[in-house]
Motif scaffolding. Sequence first.
Motif, PDB file in Angstrom:
ATOM      1  N   THR A   3      12.416 -35.839 -20.678  1.00  0.00           N
ATOM      2  CA  THR A   3      11.476 -35.084 -19.792  1.00  0.00           C
ATOM      3  C   THR A   3      11.634 -33.827 -20.049  1.00  0.00           C
ATOM      4  O   THR A   3      10.680 -32.930 -19.727  1.00  0.00           O
ATOM      5  N   SER A  56       3.808 -37.876 -20.951  1.00  0.00           N
ATOM      6  CA  SER A  56       3.155 -36.627 -20.833  1.00  0.00           C
ATOM      7  C   SER A  56       3.397 -35.811 -19.718  1.00  0.00           C
ATOM      8  O   SER A  56       4.096 -36.325 -19.037  1.00  0.00           O
ATOM      9  N   ALA A  57       3.044 -34.675 -19.350  1.00  0.00           N
ATOM     10  CA  ALA A  57       3.145 -33.892 -18.315  1.00  0.00           C
ATOM     11  C   ALA A  57       2.558 -34.551 -17.134  1.00  0.00           C
ATOM     12  O   ALA A  57       3.090 -34.475 -15.989  1.00  0.00           O
ATOM     13  N   LYS A  58       1.492 -35.090 -17.569  1.00  0.00           N
ATOM     14  CA  LYS A  58       0.909 -35.846 -16.324  1.00  0.00           C
ATOM     15  C   LYS A  58       1.383 -37.137 -15.873  1.00  0.00           C
ATOM     16  O   LYS A  58       1.491 -37.125 -14.643  1.00  0.00           O
ATOM     17  N   ARG A  61       4.283 -35.418 -13.360  1.00  0.00           N
ATOM     18  CA  ARG A  61       3.216 -35.105 -12.068  1.00  0.00           C
ATOM     19  C   ARG A  61       2.933 -36.313 -11.291  1.00  0.00           C
ATOM     20  O   ARG A  61       3.196 -36.361 -10.021  1.00  0.00           O
ATOM     21  N   GLU A 185       5.603 -30.313 -10.498  1.00  0.00           N
ATOM     22  CA  GLU A 185       4.909 -29.211 -11.178  1.00  0.00           C
ATOM     23  C   GLU A 185       5.664 -28.280 -12.063  1.00  0.00           C
ATOM     24  O   GLU A 185       5.261 -28.161 -13.341  1.00  0.00           O
ATOM     25  N   ALA A 188       6.995 -30.336 -15.141  1.00  0.00           N
ATOM     26  CA  ALA A 188       5.665 -30.765 -16.139  1.00  0.00           C
ATOM     27  C   ALA A 188       5.457 -29.670 -16.742  1.00  0.00           C
ATOM     28  O   ALA A 188       5.155 -29.510 -18.073  1.00  0.00           O
ATOM     29  N   TYR A 191       8.096 -29.196 -19.504  1.00  0.00           N
ATOM     30  CA  TYR A 191       7.641 -30.092 -20.380  1.00  0.00           C
ATOM     31  C   TYR A 191       6.785 -29.577 -21.295  1.00  0.00           C
ATOM     32  O   TYR A 191       6.826 -29.866 -22.898  1.00  0.00           O
ATOM     33  N   GLU A 192       5.502 -29.058 -20.972  1.00  0.00           N
ATOM     34  CA  GLU A 192       4.543 -28.681 -21.762  1.00  0.00           C
ATOM     35  C   GLU A 192       4.955 -27.708 -22.718  1.00  0.00           C
ATOM     36  O   GLU A 192       4.685 -27.658 -23.851  1.00  0.00           O
TER      37      GLU A 192
END
Length: 204
Positions: A3, A56-58, A61, A185, A188, A191-192
């Motif tokens: 993560t 993914s970041a999604k 979230r 958020e 995420a 992570y991005e």
Amino acid sequence: MITSGRLSPGEPVKAEVVGEHLGISGTPVREGLQALRVEGYLDLTPRKGFVVASFSAKDIRDIFTAHALLAGELAYRAAKLATAADLAALEALQDEVLDAASRKDMTLLEEKNNAFHTKVNLLADARKIEGVVRLVGVPGGDYASVEGWTESTVEDHLKVLASLLAHDARGARAAMYAHTVRAGELLAAHYESQTTEKLASRPR
């Protein structure tokens, strides 16, 4: 590591490497990797073993949004049921959160943060919902490295606690939901940034 973006999708995860990193034997590591596979963080492929699943970041979230809905309901019920003694215990826990944050003791801060949330969940007296919360969980990670996490923990807890102290059930639900979504958020976004940085550093 998944993560936080230190392990990328498709990257192999060897039990012996993880065990050496954590200083534990292979058996609990293999059990842990199997648990991560069930939770969707790892895939088990022929001849390759465990590899990091598509992530993914999604996804982060979405997990936190699902958790926020449940945690908000538990806070709503806790606000209705909490006794004066329960609320005093929560205030004491929050004092420990503030103390750990002021001393920048991130290990203790994360421990007290978890204790605060666990206490709220248990006060709701909703064993089945609380069990689903634990099942859904939230991604673990190196929260100390997540920008804004400490401030979110301190500020948002105070809002949740204020609603609980006032027995404001709707306010407690809204504050807990907002806090959990905000935490997702932040993770995420972290992570991005980590995955983008990792891709940029790869040789072409």
